[in-house]
Design an enzyme around this catalytic site. Structure first.
Site, PDB file in Angstrom:
ATOM      1  N   SER A 147       0.859  -1.196   0.000  1.00  0.00           N
ATOM      2  CA  SER A 147       0.000   0.000   0.000  1.00  0.00           C
ATOM      3  C   SER A 147       0.890   1.239   0.000  1.00  0.00           C
ATOM      4  CB  SER A 147      -0.851  -0.015   1.281  1.00  0.00           C
ATOM      5  OG  SER A 147      -1.433   1.246   1.519  1.00  0.00           O
ATOM      6  N   TYR A 160      -3.372  -0.729  10.020  1.00  0.00           N
ATOM      7  CA  TYR A 160      -3.184  -0.969   8.579  1.00  0.00           C
ATOM      8  C   TYR A 160      -1.784  -0.496   8.164  1.00  0.00           C
ATOM      9  CZ  TYR A 160      -4.351  -0.966   3.573  1.00  0.00           C
ATOM     10  OH  TYR A 160      -4.372  -1.211   2.218  1.00  0.00           O
TER      11      TYR A 160
HETATM   12  P1  NDP Z   1     -11.737  -5.703  -1.201  1.00  0.00           P
HETATM   13  O1  NDP Z   1     -12.301  -5.455   0.137  1.00  0.00           O
HETATM   14  O2  NDP Z   1     -12.514  -5.347  -2.416  1.00  0.00           O
HETATM   15  O3  NDP Z   1     -11.312  -7.254  -1.328  1.00  0.00           O
HETATM   16  C1  NDP Z   1     -10.617  -7.885  -0.292  1.00  0.00           C
HETATM   17  C2  NDP Z   1     -10.592  -9.385  -0.551  1.00  0.00           C
HETATM   18  O4  NDP Z   1      -9.869  -9.989   0.547  1.00  0.00           O
HETATM   19  C3  NDP Z   1     -11.967  -9.998  -0.581  1.00  0.00           C
HETATM   20  O5  NDP Z   1     -11.991 -11.048  -1.507  1.00  0.00           O
HETATM   21  C4  NDP Z   1     -12.118 -10.530   0.853  1.00  0.00           C
HETATM   22  O6  NDP Z   1     -13.011 -11.612   0.942  1.00  0.00           O
HETATM   23  C5  NDP Z   1     -10.696 -10.991   1.132  1.00  0.00           C
HETATM   24  N1  NDP Z   1     -10.428 -11.124   2.564  1.00  0.00           N
HETATM   25  C6  NDP Z   1     -10.523 -10.156   3.499  1.00  0.00           C
HETATM   26  N2  NDP Z   1     -10.216 -10.656   4.699  1.00  0.00           N
HETATM   27  C7  NDP Z   1      -9.913 -11.964   4.514  1.00  0.00           C
HETATM   28  C8  NDP Z   1      -9.534 -13.016   5.379  1.00  0.00           C
HETATM   29  N3  NDP Z   1      -9.396 -12.837   6.707  1.00  0.00           N
HETATM   30  N4  NDP Z   1      -9.305 -14.249   4.850  1.00  0.00           N
HETATM   31  C9  NDP Z   1      -9.450 -14.450   3.522  1.00  0.00           C
HETATM   32  N5  NDP Z   1      -9.821 -13.509   2.653  1.00  0.00           N
HETATM   33  C10 NDP Z   1     -10.052 -12.264   3.155  1.00  0.00           C
HETATM   34  O7  NDP Z   1     -10.317  -4.964  -1.188  1.00  0.00           O
HETATM   35  P2  NDP Z   1      -9.289  -4.499  -2.336  1.00  0.00           P
HETATM   36  O8  NDP Z   1      -9.431  -5.335  -3.539  1.00  0.00           O
HETATM   37  O9  NDP Z   1      -9.344  -3.050  -2.418  1.00  0.00           O
HETATM   38  O10 NDP Z   1      -7.924  -4.845  -1.591  1.00  0.00           O
HETATM   39  C11 NDP Z   1      -7.110  -5.958  -1.894  1.00  0.00           C
HETATM   40  C12 NDP Z   1      -5.740  -5.701  -1.293  1.00  0.00           C
HETATM   41  O11 NDP Z   1      -5.219  -4.496  -1.823  1.00  0.00           O
HETATM   42  C13 NDP Z   1      -5.763  -5.528   0.212  1.00  0.00           C
HETATM   43  O12 NDP Z   1      -4.614  -6.122   0.787  1.00  0.00           O
HETATM   44  C14 NDP Z   1      -5.700  -4.023   0.384  1.00  0.00           C
HETATM   45  O13 NDP Z   1      -5.136  -3.631   1.616  1.00  0.00           O
HETATM   46  C15 NDP Z   1      -4.802  -3.651  -0.776  1.00  0.00           C
HETATM   47  N6  NDP Z   1      -4.884  -2.268  -1.189  1.00  0.00           N
HETATM   48  C16 NDP Z   1      -6.051  -1.732  -1.687  1.00  0.00           C
HETATM   49  C17 NDP Z   1      -6.097  -0.416  -2.078  1.00  0.00           C
HETATM   50  C18 NDP Z   1      -7.323   0.228  -2.644  1.00  0.00           C
HETATM   51  O14 NDP Z   1      -7.299   1.451  -2.872  1.00  0.00           O
HETATM   52  N7  NDP Z   1      -8.399  -0.498  -2.882  1.00  0.00           N
HETATM   53  C19 NDP Z   1      -4.913   0.463  -1.956  1.00  0.00           C
HETATM   54  C20 NDP Z   1      -3.745  -0.203  -1.420  1.00  0.00           C
HETATM   55  C21 NDP Z   1      -3.754  -1.512  -1.066  1.00  0.00           C
HETATM   56  P3  NDP Z   1     -14.291 -11.633   1.970  1.00  0.00           P
HETATM   57  O15 NDP Z   1     -15.459 -11.707   1.045  1.00  0.00           O
HETATM   58  O16 NDP Z   1     -14.076 -12.866   2.759  1.00  0.00           O
HETATM   59  O17 NDP Z   1     -14.248 -10.389   2.792  1.00  0.00           O
END
Ligand code: NDP
Length: 255
Positions: A147, A160
């Site tokens: 991030s 975070y």
């Molecule tokens: P979303 O919330 O859209 O997707 C997150 C995904 O992670 C979902 O599929 C969710 O599934 C899964 N997940 C969350 N917690 C768990 C867990 N404990 N075990 C298994 N699966 C889990 O987020 P983004 O696509 O935006 O983010 C993806 C990554 O990118 C993250 O690491 C985030 O920190 C990082 N990121 C995102 C940014 C942004 O602007 N969007 C910027 C910088 C980094 P479930 O349905 O189970 O919740």
């Protein structure tokens, strides 16, 4: 090597955590489009299966593995299942992540622990378990989704920030130990990407505009914007890239 073969992942096996939506879904899609079989790891089996069905249309094999990456026992079980599913794993994308917001002075220990367990310990354990087998085979690609808060402090997101700063750190630590074994460990640091995780920011017109005004590209990112960088780090095109944190942020860090 031809351009096509640099990015060809046919016959490879990729494990993506959190592939049901957002950046994880984009990662699974591009890796499948390049020919890799996909292991989908997440908490909600139905969402994984729906995504797996879409990927199967691209002609690749898929397997779904139920796992909460914040639960170390489940992560270790899932790693065994992943290695057994197609016999090995070539590419690991540690994408699953959560964010919980509160002022640092009032941040609850429970939230701190859950965010660290999910964003950092889960990625550490999967890297360790899947990566060990890559080291034995002498090849592998690990991509951690970091991030901009791997570089700066942020507001009201202390856990975070801690998790993503440490994720950048372990990216370098694993890269340093495993580079000589043919295993590349890199990270992508996305900027502001329009996903469910950023819905609160997108729905706050003032914050949305304030952030937008600081992005040199003049727009928020889409999950699609991560596809090229993910394919690059997963493929032979990046064989001499190791321990790098690649910002994909519309120029934010340069501004
Ligand atoms: P979303 O919330 O859209 O997707 C997150 C995904 O992670 C979902 O599929 C969710 O599934 C899964 N997940 C969350 N917690 C768990 C867990 N404990 N075990 C298994 N699966 C889990 O987020 P983004 O696509 O935006 O983010 C993806 C990554 O990118 C993250 O690491 C985030 O920190 C990082 N990121 C995102 C940014 C942004 O602007 N969007 C910027 C910088 C980094 P479930 O349905 O189970 O919740």
């Amino acid at each position: 090597m031809s351009i096509a073969s640099l990015f060809d992942l046919r016959g490879k096996v990729a494990l993506v955590t959190g592939p049901s939506r957002g950046i994880g879904a984009a990662a699974a899609e591009i890796l499948a489009e390049a020919g890799a079989n996909i292991l989908l790891l997440g908490r909600q089996m139905q969402a994984l299966q729906q995504q797996a069905e879409r990927l199967t249309q691209l002609g690749v094999g898929t397997r779904c593995i139920r796992c909460d990456v914040g639960n170390p026992n489940q992560v270790c079980d899932a790693a065994h299942q992943a290695l057994a599913a197609f016999g090995h794993v070539d590419i690991l994308v540690n994408n699953a992540g959560i964010i919980r917001r509160a002022p640092a002075a009032e941040y609850l220990l429970e939230d701190w622990q859950t965010v660290l367990d999910t964003n950092l310990t889960g990625a550490f354990l999967l890297t360790q378990q899947i990566g060990k087998a890559m080291v034995e085979r002498g090849a592998g690609k690990i991509i951690n989704i970091a991030s901009l808060l791997s570089f700066s402090g942020g507001m009201n997101v202390v856990a975070y920030t801690a998790s993503k700063s440490a994720l950048a750190g372990i990216t370098r630590a694993f890269a340093n130990e495993w580079g000589k074994h043919g295993v590349n460990v890199n990270a992508i640091a996305p900027g502001y990407i329009r996903t469910q995780a950023t819905a609160a920011l997108q729905n706050d017109p003032q914050r949305y505009q304030a952030l937008l005004s600081r992005i040199p590209a003049g727009r928020w990112g889409e999950p699609e914007d991560l596809k090229g960088p993910i394919l690059f780090l997963a493929s032979a095109a990046s064989n001499y890239v190791n321990g790098h944190i690649l910002t994909v942020d519309g120029g934010w860090m340069a501004a």
